[in-house]
Design a protein around this motif. Structure first.
Motif, PDB file in Angstrom:
ATOM      1  N   HIS A  48       0.424  18.170   3.816  1.00 53.54           N
ATOM      2  CA  HIS A  48      -0.609  17.479   3.043  1.00 53.54           C
ATOM      3  C   HIS A  48      -0.536  15.968   3.262  1.00 53.54           C
ATOM      4  O   HIS A  48      -1.558  15.305   3.518  1.00 53.54           O
ATOM      5  N   ASN A  49       0.698  15.423   3.213  1.00 57.20           N
ATOM      6  CA  ASN A  49       0.860  13.989   3.434  1.00 57.20           C
ATOM      7  C   ASN A  49       0.515  13.600   4.878  1.00 57.20           C
ATOM      8  O   ASN A  49      -0.015  12.506   5.124  1.00 57.20           O
ATOM      9  N   LEU A  50       0.823  14.512   5.854  1.00 52.08           N
ATOM     10  CA  LEU A  50       0.515  14.229   7.246  1.00 52.08           C
ATOM     11  C   LEU A  50      -0.994  14.126   7.467  1.00 52.08           C
ATOM     12  O   LEU A  50      -1.470  13.257   8.211  1.00 52.08           O
ATOM     13  N   HIS A  51      -1.752  15.014   6.853  1.00 49.59           N
ATOM     14  CA  HIS A  51      -3.211  14.942   6.980  1.00 49.59           C
ATOM     15  C   HIS A  51      -3.745  13.618   6.430  1.00 49.59           C
ATOM     16  O   HIS A  51      -4.657  13.009   7.018  1.00 49.59           O
ATOM     17  N   ILE A  52      -3.166  13.164   5.329  1.00 48.24           N
ATOM     18  CA  ILE A  52      -3.594  11.877   4.778  1.00 48.24           C
ATOM     19  C   ILE A  52      -3.275  10.750   5.768  1.00 48.24           C
ATOM     20  O   ILE A  52      -4.099   9.853   6.016  1.00 48.24           O
ATOM     21  N   TRP A  53      -2.065  10.802   6.383  1.00 50.48           N
ATOM     22  CA  TRP A  53      -1.662   9.765   7.342  1.00 50.48           C
ATOM     23  C   TRP A  53      -2.532   9.795   8.609  1.00 50.48           C
ATOM     24  O   TRP A  53      -2.890   8.760   9.143  1.00 50.48           O
ATOM     25  N   LEU A  54      -2.900  11.014   9.065  1.00 47.31           N
ATOM     26  CA  LEU A  54      -3.748  11.120  10.245  1.00 47.31           C
ATOM     27  C   LEU A  54      -5.131  10.523   9.996  1.00 47.31           C
ATOM     28  O   LEU A  54      -5.695   9.853  10.873  1.00 47.31           O
ATOM     29  N   ASP A  55      -5.663  10.770   8.829  1.00 51.46           N
ATOM     30  CA  ASP A  55      -6.970  10.166   8.511  1.00 51.46           C
ATOM     31  C   ASP A  55      -6.888   8.648   8.542  1.00 51.46           C
ATOM     32  O   ASP A  55      -7.779   7.967   9.072  1.00 51.46           O
ATOM     33  N   TRP A  56      -5.786   8.129   7.988  1.00 53.33           N
ATOM     34  CA  TRP A  56      -5.611   6.670   7.995  1.00 53.33           C
ATOM     35  C   TRP A  56      -5.436   6.146   9.418  1.00 53.33           C
ATOM     36  O   TRP A  56      -5.975   5.107   9.779  1.00 53.33           O
ATOM     37  N   ARG A  94      -7.318   3.315  14.349  1.00 50.84           N
ATOM     38  CA  ARG A  94      -7.635   3.344  15.777  1.00 50.84           C
ATOM     39  C   ARG A  94      -9.078   2.935  16.027  1.00 50.84           C
ATOM     40  O   ARG A  94      -9.383   2.269  17.027  1.00 50.84           O
ATOM     41  N   GLY A  95      -9.962   3.352  15.173  1.00 51.98           N
ATOM     42  CA  GLY A  95     -11.345   2.921  15.322  1.00 51.98           C
ATOM     43  C   GLY A  95     -11.495   1.418  15.230  1.00 51.98           C
ATOM     44  O   GLY A  95     -12.205   0.794  16.040  1.00 51.98           O
ATOM     45  N   ARG A  96     -10.790   0.821  14.244  1.00 54.05           N
ATOM     46  CA  ARG A  96     -10.829  -0.624  14.111  1.00 54.05           C
ATOM     47  C   ARG A  96     -10.225  -1.307  15.342  1.00 54.05           C
ATOM     48  O   ARG A  96     -10.749  -2.321  15.840  1.00 54.05           O
ATOM     49  N   GLN A  97      -9.106  -0.740  15.841  1.00 55.55           N
ATOM     50  CA  GLN A  97      -8.469  -1.315  17.026  1.00 55.55           C
ATOM     51  C   GLN A  97      -9.362  -1.188  18.264  1.00 55.55           C
ATOM     52  O   GLN A  97      -9.392  -2.088  19.113  1.00 55.55           O
ATOM     53  N   ALA A  98     -10.090  -0.063  18.405  1.00 56.26           N
ATOM     54  CA  ALA A  98     -10.986   0.109  19.537  1.00 56.26           C
ATOM     55  C   ALA A  98     -12.098  -0.936  19.516  1.00 56.26           C
ATOM     56  O   ALA A  98     -12.459  -1.504  20.559  1.00 56.26           O
ATOM     57  N   MET A  99     -12.618  -1.214  18.345  1.00 54.20           N
ATOM     58  CA  MET A  99     -13.646  -2.238  18.233  1.00 54.20           C
ATOM     59  C   MET A  99     -13.088  -3.597  18.638  1.00 54.20           C
ATOM     60  O   MET A  99     -13.723  -4.345  19.400  1.00 54.20           O
TER      61      MET A  99
END
Length: 778
Positions: free
Chosen positions: A149-157, A162-167
């Motif tokens: 459960h905590n891993l899914h939360i971390w993956l979403d974050w 990564r999206g911000r870094q790609a921009m």
């Protein structure tokens, strides 16, 4: 019964004991029971008479039994009748015996009860342990659920970040591209100015070269003589490592002594994962090899010790400790023996490529291959004369070498049909087989291999002349064939080539050198191979323009990359016309000694812009053809040997157009003078291989031009240049510092002492002061 006998009269007991009646009865009963006489009564009378006459001294329970029927070991120790008649009081059970028997019975019952109780206790404890394990598993599962459960939360974050870094990266990349464009434009401007200054510089200093004054390398390219800069250290680490990756081990050692930053770069592990000691084979010793291998042992993946003849078992022991070694070349290592091979195969268990050609290995080494080399895919044992058919049996029937796809048995003429039988039965996954220079190779041996090894894609029979059409027809049944190499086979005919062309549609490369019976019909059959890219028909004198037309006008014509028509004396200009029209991917072409090719045909090669390498040795190539040949600016390698019609004018026009040429052969072009070499040197500054053998009009001035400008020369051939003297060798040594091969054969103007001085700075120097041979045509 024992209790009833207690009332017997003591006197009777005494009488029985004194006269040993119980022993007499026992002996008589035993004798009758064992001997089973026909007249028992007479048997008893005879035995009693015997006892009366001889007494009771020799009386035993088995005295009336024959020796042959007596038992081997005595089982009964006391007389049974003594026990029956209670003649011995000590034989009766006592009260203590009864008590002991009762105690033993109670202990047995207790043991049974205790065992049952222990089983119950152990079963109860086992159930408790199982319950504990189930509880622990449940707790672990619950913990994993929480972590997931905590891993899914971390993956979403993480995705959001990564999206911000790609921009951000896209914006930075745009800025970087703009900056790089500016840098490139500025560099282009600087290069243009530099080229202009260089041209002006050469025009001004041409008189210096003619006077013999030496030009420093920095001055030759227009650089000032100010403070030295280290541009390599300013580059990114990856780029610097790529640059140093083109150096050999000797140059890396020199670079490490330049400065501290270069030493750090040379110690990068990527530079030492591939170690090639064959270039310094004459200086390699056990001590230096051990030192190098200890340094780069953890990341050593490729090691080349070809021709290192001074190595002994000590160095090979160090090689065996490189556990990550995948590619090992020990060819021409004369110190290699079976003991060293055993150490290497036991230590290097993940070898993929192994070359032990030209060594003295025996069947014991092949046995080690079959035992330890379980991942081996490529093996070369060419020119190894000491192993036998038994060695191939060990190789093919061991646990290793099951993944072998490449095998080179060239010149192993000691092998017989039996060895190839072992080979075909054990190494069925072979894809590439080399049997070059196999003078005694028979059709039966090859057919045995082809019957079992159905995955073969490449076969090579260079110098193997005893194979007939039957073998190649058998080979044609293998539809996976991609490469076929033949040389000096006078038995193969068009029928075999027709079978190959009909069945092997995946054929990519074919070499048929000096196959005299091959004609145009064979090339017509090969036109069915749609993927054909390399064709070598050297010395096939029956090939004509028609055969070449068949092959280039087929579906494989636009795909052909290399074509060799050396000494195909019936090929003429028509063939070059067809090649120019259809072969749009052709990069290498050889038409040596094709006397029917004229200058008109050679001019077409200058318009074939895909060509980068061409060999026109012995052709009718003059100044006009050479000038037209220079229209192709992509030429890197051009051979014009024995083109006697070439003069300074033709070479000047050619050099002014093909400025990027790297290899040029002008040997035996007898009309060339110093003026031609001057134009060649100033126009083609990137040339690294040059042959001027047999150019008898060249003087020291030509060498001064080359040494003053062509600083990238690696190989230079001046054989037969009789006007060249010791004076030019001094400039050559100072100007061409990268020179590694120099041939000054038949140069009478060069002394022996000068040649020895050159040998100190140049790796290979070929020299003698003999008279020029007659075939030079002087």
């Amino acid at each position: 019964m024992a209790a009833s006998l207690k009332g017997i009269d003591p006197e009777l007991k005494n009488y029985l004991r004194i006269h040993r009646l119980t022993d007499i009865y026992e002996a008589l009963l035993t004798g009758i029971s064992v001997m089973c006489p026909d007249d028992p009564y007479q048997f008893l009378v005879d035995k009693l008479t015997y006892l009366r006459d001889y007494g009771l001294d020799e009386l035993f329970w088995d005295c009336f039994v024959d020796e042959s029927m007596k038992p081997r070991s005595r089982i009964i120790t006391d007389s049974n009748l003594d026990y029956v008649f209670n003649l011995e009081e000590h034989l009766l059970p006592t009260p203590e015996m009864y008590a002991m028997a009762y105690s033993h019975y109670n202990n047995s019952l207790k043991t049974v009860c205790f065992s049952a109780w222990m089983q119950y206790h152990l079963r109860k404890r086992m159930r408790k342990l199982q319950l504990q394990r189930k509880m622990a598993s449940a707790a672990q599962h619950h913990c994993h659920q929480l972590l997931r459960h905590n891993l899914h939360i971390w993956l979403d974050w993480t995705r959001y970040r990564r999206g911000r870094q790609a921009m951000a990266f896209n914006k930075i990349q745009h800025v970087f591209n703009v900056a790089v464009s500016r840098v490139i434009f500025q560099a282009w401007r600087n290069v243009t100015l530099d080229a202009k200054r260089t041209r002006e510089y050469f025009e001004i200093n041409l008189t210096r070269l003619e006077r013999g004054e030496h030009m420093d390398e920095e001055d030759a390219f227009g650089h000032g003589s100010g403070e030295a800069r280290d541009d390599v250290s300013l580059l990114p680490k990856k780029v610097a490592v790529l640059i140093f990756g083109f150096l050999d081990i000797r140059d890396l050692a020199r670079c490490a002594a330049v400065c501290r930053s270069w030493k750090v770069i040379t110690q990068y592990s990527a530079l030492w994962s591939r170690l090639d000691l064959s270039k310094v084979r004459n200086r390699v010793t056990d001590k230096s090899t051990n030192k190098l291998l200890q340094k780069c042992r953890p990341y050593m993946g490729h090691l080349n010790l070809r021709g290192c003849r001074q190595l002994t078992k000590l160095a090979f022991t160090a090689v065996s400790e490189c556990r990550n070694l995948q590619d090992l070349n020990l060819s021409e290592c004369y110190g290699l023996n079976d003991d060293a091979m055993r150490l290497i195969t036991e230590g290097c268990r993940i070898l993929l490529y192994f070359n032990v050609s030209h060594t003295s290995i025996t069947d014991a080494s092949l046995r080690c291959f079959g035992k330890y080399c379980k991942t081996l895919q490529y093996l070369s044992i060419a020119y190894c004369k000491r192993f036998t058919d038994k060695g191939l049996y060990y190789l093919s029937n061991g646990e290793g070498c099951k993944k072998l796809i490449y095998l080179d048995l060239s010149n192993c003429t000691q092998l017989n049909v039996e060895g190839f039988k072992y080979l075909s039965e054990g190494l069925t996954s072979l894809q590439e087989l080399h049997l070059n220079e196999f003078s005694n190779l028979s059709d039966e041996s090859v057919q045995l291999v082809l019957d079992k090894c159905v995955n073969i894609k490449t076969v090579s029979f260079l110098g193997t002349c005893n194979l007939s059409d039957e073998t190649f027809k058998k080979l044609a049944l293998n539809r996976k064939l991609e490469r076929l190499k033949l040389e000096n086979n006078q038995r193969i005919s068009d029928s075999a080539i027709k079978a190959i062309g009909k069945n092997c549609h995946d054929l990519r490369q074919i070499y048929m050198v000096d196959c005299q019976r091959v004609t145009d019909l064979a090339l017509k059959a090969l036109s069915m191979c749609r993927n054909l890219t390399v064709i070598n028909l050297a010395d096939c004198i029956r090939i004509t323009d028609t055969g070449v037309r068949h092959i280039v006008e087929s579906s494989c014509g636009p795909k052909i990359r290399e074509m060799n028509l050396t000494n195909c004396i019936r090929v003429g200009d028509i063939a070059l016309v067809n090649i120019h029209k259809r072969c749009h991917s052709l990069t290498y072409l050889s038409v040596c000694y094709c006397e029917h090719i004229s200058e008109a045909g050679i001019e077409l090669l200058g318009q074939t812009h895909s060509l980068t390498s061409v060999d026109l040795s012995g052709c009718n190539c003059g100044d006009q053809a050479l000038s037209s040949l220079g229209n192709n600016l992509r030429f890197k390698d051009v051979t014009l040997a024995e083109c006697t019609s070439i003069t300074d004018l033709g070479l000047q026009k050619f050099a002014q157009q093909c400025r990027e040429i790297e290899r040029l052969d002008l040997s035996h072009c007898a009309q060339l003078t110093d003026g031609a070499i001057k134009n060649l040197a100033f126009c083609c500054r990137m040339i690294n291989v040059l042959s001027l053998a047999g150019c008898k009009l060249l003087t020291d001035l030509s060498i001064q031009y080359l040494s003053g400008v062509c600083h990238y020369l690696i190989s230079l051939d001046l054989s037969g240049c009789v006007l060249v003297t010791d004076k030019s060798m001094k400039y050559l040594r100072k100007g061409c510092k990268k020179l590694r091969m120099l041939s000054i054969m038949y140069c009478r103007g060069i002394t022996k002492s000068t040649a020895h001085k050159l040998m100190r700075h140049i790796e290979q120097v070929d020299y003698n002061s003999d008279d020029v041979p007659s075939y030079f045509g002087y």
